[in-house]
Design a protein around this motif. Structure first.
Motif, PDB file in Angstrom:
ATOM      1  N   ASP A 261     -38.267 -57.258  10.051  1.00  0.00           N
ATOM      2  CA  ASP A 261     -37.234 -56.239   9.872  1.00  0.00           C
ATOM      3  C   ASP A 261     -36.180 -56.690   8.868  1.00  0.00           C
ATOM      4  OD1 ASP A 261     -38.410 -54.521  11.613  1.00  0.00           O
ATOM      5  OD2 ASP A 261     -37.014 -54.830  13.259  1.00  0.00           O
ATOM      6  N   ASP A 262     -35.875 -57.976   8.854  1.00  0.00           N
ATOM      7  CA  ASP A 262     -34.862 -58.485   7.930  1.00  0.00           C
ATOM      8  C   ASP A 262     -35.468 -59.046   6.648  1.00  0.00           C
ATOM      9  OD1 ASP A 262     -32.313 -58.077   9.304  1.00  0.00           O
ATOM     10  OD2 ASP A 262     -31.680 -59.919   8.319  1.00  0.00           O
ATOM     11  N   TYR A 263     -36.668 -59.610   6.757  1.00  0.00           N
ATOM     12  CA  TYR A 263     -37.245 -60.305   5.609  1.00  0.00           C
ATOM     13  C   TYR A 263     -38.322 -59.512   4.878  1.00  0.00           C
ATOM     14  CZ  TYR A 263     -35.111 -64.413   7.858  1.00  0.00           C
ATOM     15  OH  TYR A 263     -34.235 -65.306   8.436  1.00  0.00           O
ATOM     16  N   GLY A 264     -39.020 -58.641   5.585  1.00  0.00           N
ATOM     17  CA  GLY A 264     -40.156 -57.959   4.995  1.00  0.00           C
ATOM     18  C   GLY A 264     -41.465 -58.615   5.411  1.00  0.00           C
ATOM     19  N   HIS A 265     -42.582 -58.028   4.955  1.00  0.00           N
ATOM     20  CA  HIS A 265     -43.920 -58.487   5.328  1.00  0.00           C
ATOM     21  C   HIS A 265     -44.523 -59.318   4.192  1.00  0.00           C
ATOM     22  CE1 HIS A 265     -44.410 -55.756   8.866  1.00  0.00           C
ATOM     23  NE2 HIS A 265     -43.523 -55.046   8.204  1.00  0.00           N
ATOM     24  N   PRO A 266     -44.819 -60.588   4.427  1.00  0.00           N
ATOM     25  CA  PRO A 266     -45.459 -61.378   3.367  1.00  0.00           C
ATOM     26  C   PRO A 266     -46.797 -60.811   2.917  1.00  0.00           C
ATOM     27  CG  PRO A 266     -44.609 -62.810   5.115  1.00  0.00           C
ATOM     28  CD  PRO A 266     -44.499 -61.400   5.616  1.00  0.00           C
TER      29      PRO A 266
END
Length: 686
Positions: free
Chosen positions: A579-584
């Motif tokens: 939610d904060d970083y995104g999906h690698p």
């Protein structure tokens, strides 16, 4: 520095046309299960311990920290059945004890002393909840800093611990049934042997445990097996009629709300808020009328009500969004008591249940309120107040009269009148106005001073004024403390959070760099006298900005940080952080993450500041492999002669439950390291 010779392997991932080398992937293995990783940890700690032993300030800081932390500390009491339950630490006890009083002025009696649970003091009392009649206490045991909990119950009158034993509980609320017949909790399935501290946390379920039965007989109340990434937390309304289940997918405050009428036999759970779109936090209920704080159509949040008997409950606004940020609210003593954040400072406001303003709860100064405790019917409530130079004090407040008195005020071995706290606003790279607190001794001579700059900047978490005995030890030696409220936090609501996460994550790094530049421009410090610190998401922050501006800092203390931004979602709770970083695994997110990932962006040919990484072997929140790999990469790079060390704590986790002796030792090491590289002359107290 003579660092250990760390093995490299040929691990390479092909992602979206990029060949991403990961030569230290083997350091992701659990230190408890892999002898090679354990050997590496021992070798790294030996190098770090040898270096720290050369720092003259280490023993001075340790001695002073021991005195500063040796004071009586109380938690906010919880009143049930006429009894008062509260935590108390006499000073240097490794773990706080749980006490009970039979009346407000009665002497306290020890209920639970976790210091007797382990020889090293690293087994802690976690969450605890008294039953409605005050006759039983529900509590958890946390061993070695892990997030896993074991749940137990005790008879308050006799101190007898029941045979009930509930395991594999994590990230769970605990809620008694109104009649104290049992409790609701959330748990995950038991992980495979050897994977307890690394396996992904999925398929959380809500159960009811009836006292006197085994865990295998617990009743499954709510689960979403078709949506395994959802987590669920249950609470019981004060009148005991409703079970309220809050469902989330990640760390964002975006929830679904499901209710169950506990007075109706055979009733089925009914979802009244769908979509995982907004925050919904229950402030209280009057029969079927529920009161909520929500950011639906209000980025800084508001208070609303709804009648849950309706199939699709309509929302009625009671307290509209304002300029300040609404942090929370509760029905206490027949009033709505709401906590607001005004330029990162707490304000408590009163309202009638129809939303009519009813004045303020007078606070003793500029600072933070926490732990508000009370019930809807009882006019007596308690809260804690703290600030940078004000040790946490617990107040008793009478809602009917508006009178507040100190219930527990600490006696600390320092004079708060010697310190000054100021707040300034500075411009970030894009012109955004960012607040920063600065704390220093009033008698500090003019001119640049050794300065510690701290920030967090993530997950909608606000960094508000709070007392820290450890930080006082730094300030006493002539150091300055700066706290930057960078984007990504919750200090100004949803927009502030959104402005520093996902594709905007760089804004938070820019805010932190601008804070450092502002401190230098204002003459508070210089590049050679500036140390930076951050933990968890803040550890990521420190790692990222050191890579981007190694010239700007003299020393860095990244602690329990998320350092590999391409694999964070593969371990324990890491999958929540998308939610904060995104999906690698998504190309757009991958490009952003790869561009700032601390582990992947160490660049040789430049002198880096002195760095001491901090982590712990039982951290199952941010697994220590993040810090292990980052340390190995730093030590292998051509980044100058300053030390680049890692301090690895044993029998400790992400932070919660850490015993006092480990807190003192860690702070002494951190301050001595920072002092050595910022030109601080450390002198014995007095």
């Amino acid at each position: 520095m003579n660092y250990p010779d760390t093995k490299r392997d040929d691990s390479i991932d092909e992602q979206f046309g990029e060949r991403v080398a990961d030569p230290y992937r083997w350091l992701e293995n659990d230190v408890r299960a892999d002898p090679e990783v354990a050997q590496w940890v021992a070798a790294e700690n030996a190098v770090t311990d040898a270096y720290l032993a050369t720092l003259t300030g280490r023993d001075i800081f340790a001695a002073r920290l021991t005195k500063l932390l040796d004071y009586e500390r109380f938690g906010v009491p919880v009143k049930k059945g006429g009894r008062y339950f509260y935590l108390r630490n006499s000073g240097l006890q490794n773990q706080a004890l749980l006490f009970v009083r039979e009346s407000l002025d009665a002497p306290g009696r020890v209920l639970i002393d976790p210091n007797s649970w382990s020889a090293d003091g690293a087994t802690a009392l976690g969450e605890w909840v008294p039953s409605e009649d005050g006759n039983r206490i529900l509590y958890t045991v946390q061993d070695g800093g892990t997030d896993w909990r074991t749940v137990k119950t005790m008879d308050v009158a006799t101190g007898t611990v029941a045979d009930d034993h509930v395991a594999w509980v994590k990230f769970s609320n605990l809620a008694w049934a109104k009649d104290s017949s049992g409790f609701y909790y959330s748990r995950f399935a038991q992980p495979a042997e050897g994977a307890e501290f690394q396996a992904l946390n999925e398929n959380q379920q809500v159960f009811f445990h009836r006292l006197g039965t085994t865990q295998s007989a617990d009743t499954l109340v709510y689960a979403t097996p078709d949506r395994p990434r959802l987590g669920h937390s249950a609470q019981v309304t004060e009148d005991g009629q409703w079970l309220v289940i809050t469902t989330h997918e990640g760390t964002d405050n975006r929830y679904e709300i499901t209710i169950l009428d506990l007075t109706q036999a055979g009733a089925e759970p009914r979802t009244i808020v769908k979509g995982l779109e907004n925050e919904w936090s229950l402030a209280g209920s009057v029969g079927p009328l529920f009161y909520w704080t929500t950011n639906k159509d209000a980025p800084r949040s508001r208070i609303v009500s709804m009648d849950v008997r309706e199939a699709e409950p309509a929302i009625s606004e009671l307290v509209p969004q304002g300029e300040a940020v609404l942090e929370g609210a509760a029905i206490l003593g027949g009033k709505l008591i709401a906590s607001w954040l005004v330029d990162v400072k707490s304000e408590l406001r009163r309202y009638d249940l129809d939303g009519t303003p009813d004045g303020l709860v007078a606070l003793p100064g500029i600072g933070s309120v926490a732990g508000v405790s009370g019930t809807a019917a009882d006019p007596e409530l308690f809260y804690a107040f703290t600030s940078f130079a004000t040790p946490t004090t617990v107040y008793r407040y009478d809602v009917a009269t508006g009178a507040a008195t100190a219930w527990a005020a600490p006696d600390v071995a320092f004079d708060p009148g010697l310190y000054e706290v100021s707040q300034r606003f500075y411009a970030s790279k894009d012109g955004t106005r960012v607040p920063m607190f600065i704390v220093r001794r009033k008698d500090l001579p003019p001119g640049p001073a050794p300065t510690l700059l701290y920030a967090y900047g993530g997950f909608n978490i606000s960094v508000t004024p709070a007392y820290s005995g450890a930080r006082i030890a730094w300030l006493e030696q002539g150091g300055v403390l700066a706290i930057a409220n960078i984007r990504g936090g919750g200090e100004y609501g949803k927009a502030w959070h959104d402005g520093g996460r996902l594709a905007n994550k760089q804004n938070g790094f820019d805010d932190f760099i601008a804070a450092a530049e502002d401190l230098i421009a204002e003459g508070v410090t210089t590049k050679d006298r500036l140390a930076i610190q951050g933990g968890s998401n803040g550890g990521l922050l420190v790692g990222a900005v050191v890579n981007q501006r190694p010239d700007l800092f003299a020393a860095a203390l990244p602690q329990v940080g998320v350092m590999d931004m391409l694999r964070f979602d593969r371990f324990t709770a890491g999958r929540y952080w998308v939610d904060d970083y995104g999906h690698p695994s998504k190309e757009a997110d991958f490009r952003v993450l790869y561009a700032y990932s601390p582990y992947h962006n160490i660049r040789g040919g430049r002198d880096y500041p002195a760095i001491m990484i901090g982590t712990a072997d039982t951290d199952d929140r941010v697994v220590p492999g993040h810090s292990f790999k980052y340390a190995a990469a730093l030590q292998a790079a051509n980044i100058g002669p300053k030390p680049h060390l890692i301090r690895i704590e044993t029998r400790a986790g992400h932070g919660s439950g850490k015993p006092t002796d480990k807190i003192i030792a860690e702070a002494a090491d951190n301050w001595a390291f920072a002092a050595a590289w910022t030109g601080m002359t450390v002198k014995p107290a007095g």
